[in-house]
Design an enzyme around this catalytic site. Sequence first.
Site, PDB file in Angstrom:
ATOM      1  N   TYR A  22       0.790  -1.076  -0.067  1.00  0.00           N
ATOM      2  CA  TYR A  22       0.112  -0.135  -0.208  1.00  0.00           C
ATOM      3  C   TYR A  22       0.688   1.316   0.011  1.00  0.00           C
ATOM      4  O   TYR A  22       0.192   2.400  -0.086  1.00  0.00           O
ATOM      5  CB  TYR A  22      -0.977  -0.029   1.176  1.00  0.00           C
ATOM      6  CG  TYR A  22      -1.936  -1.204   1.266  1.00  0.00           C
ATOM      7  CD1 TYR A  22      -2.713  -1.285   0.347  1.00  0.00           C
ATOM      8  CD2 TYR A  22      -1.815  -2.107   2.235  1.00  0.00           C
ATOM      9  CE1 TYR A  22      -3.614  -2.363   0.085  1.00  0.00           C
ATOM     10  CE2 TYR A  22      -2.786  -3.226   1.961  1.00  0.00           C
ATOM     11  CZ  TYR A  22      -3.415  -3.360   1.189  1.00  0.00           C
ATOM     12  OH  TYR A  22      -4.504  -4.459   1.173  1.00  0.00           O
ATOM     13  N   HIS A 101      -9.347   1.013  -5.267  1.00  0.00           N
ATOM     14  CA  HIS A 101      -8.293   0.097  -4.515  1.00  0.00           C
ATOM     15  C   HIS A 101      -6.962   0.502  -4.830  1.00  0.00           C
ATOM     16  O   HIS A 101      -6.808   0.700  -5.938  1.00  0.00           O
ATOM     17  CB  HIS A 101      -8.528  -1.298  -4.645  1.00  0.00           C
ATOM     18  CG  HIS A 101      -9.883  -1.637  -4.493  1.00  0.00           C
ATOM     19  ND1 HIS A 101     -10.222  -1.958  -3.101  1.00  0.00           N
ATOM     20  CD2 HIS A 101     -11.223  -2.186  -5.287  1.00  0.00           C
ATOM     21  CE1 HIS A 101     -11.498  -2.235  -2.937  1.00  0.00           C
ATOM     22  NE2 HIS A 101     -11.998  -2.331  -4.305  1.00  0.00           N
TER      23      HIS A 101
HETATM   24  C1  DQA Z   1      -7.923  -2.520  -0.601  1.00  0.00           C
HETATM   25  C2  DQA Z   1      -7.849  -3.846  -1.216  1.00  0.00           C
HETATM   26  C3  DQA Z   1      -8.708  -4.709  -0.111  1.00  0.00           C
HETATM   27  O1  DQA Z   1      -8.713  -6.214  -0.463  1.00  0.00           O
HETATM   28  C4  DQA Z   1      -8.006  -4.845   1.146  1.00  0.00           C
HETATM   29  O2  DQA Z   1      -8.938  -5.416   1.993  1.00  0.00           O
HETATM   30  C5  DQA Z   1      -7.820  -3.286   1.753  1.00  0.00           C
HETATM   31  C6  DQA Z   1      -7.276  -2.439   0.787  1.00  0.00           C
HETATM   32  C7  DQA Z   1      -6.986  -1.568  -1.321  1.00  0.00           C
HETATM   33  O3  DQA Z   1      -6.748  -0.436  -1.321  1.00  0.00           O
HETATM   34  O4  DQA Z   1      -6.161  -2.248  -2.202  1.00  0.00           O
HETATM   35  O5  DQA Z   1      -8.018  -3.090   2.900  1.00  0.00           O
HETATM   36  O6  DQA Z   1      -9.229  -1.881  -0.517  1.00  0.00           O
END
Ligand code: DQA
Length: 145
Positions: A22, A101
Amino acid sequence: MVVHIVHGINLGQLGTRQPEIYGTLRLEDQIPIFQTWLDAHFGGTELRSFQSDDEGALCAYLAQHDGSESVFLINPGAFTHQSVALRDAVAALTSPIIEVHLSHTYARESFRRASLLAPFTRGTVSGLGWLGYRLAIEGLLANDQ
Ligand code: DQA
């Protein structure tokens, strides 16, 4: 017009949470950067940020701010894949909403490929990091004009 950037569960820990997936930027640092970008490109548009690990609080936020003056960008985190309550809240909206995402959810575990919310959104941006947020905001505001 108000752009609401809504984040779900565990996204308050961005910056330190799995930075290899992330990144290292924190949500609270990123929001002012979006505001500056919004001022430059869509002057007069307000930005509001809301993050909660509480499914009910997210549903209430969407319902409270729904209306002709609002557009929503939502990154629901893991609620994407398992929250029927959030799906119902998104389905009830009259305002446009785009799901975003940071990571490429289709290239990860199979359970991340399914979104309960996506059928009720205008679109999904996945895997482009914070750039995806700017693209989603452009999509929301361009469709609004
Ligand atoms: C997310 C992807 C989701 O699968 C995960 O549970 C997250 C972050 C993303 O921003 O890539 O918490 O939403």
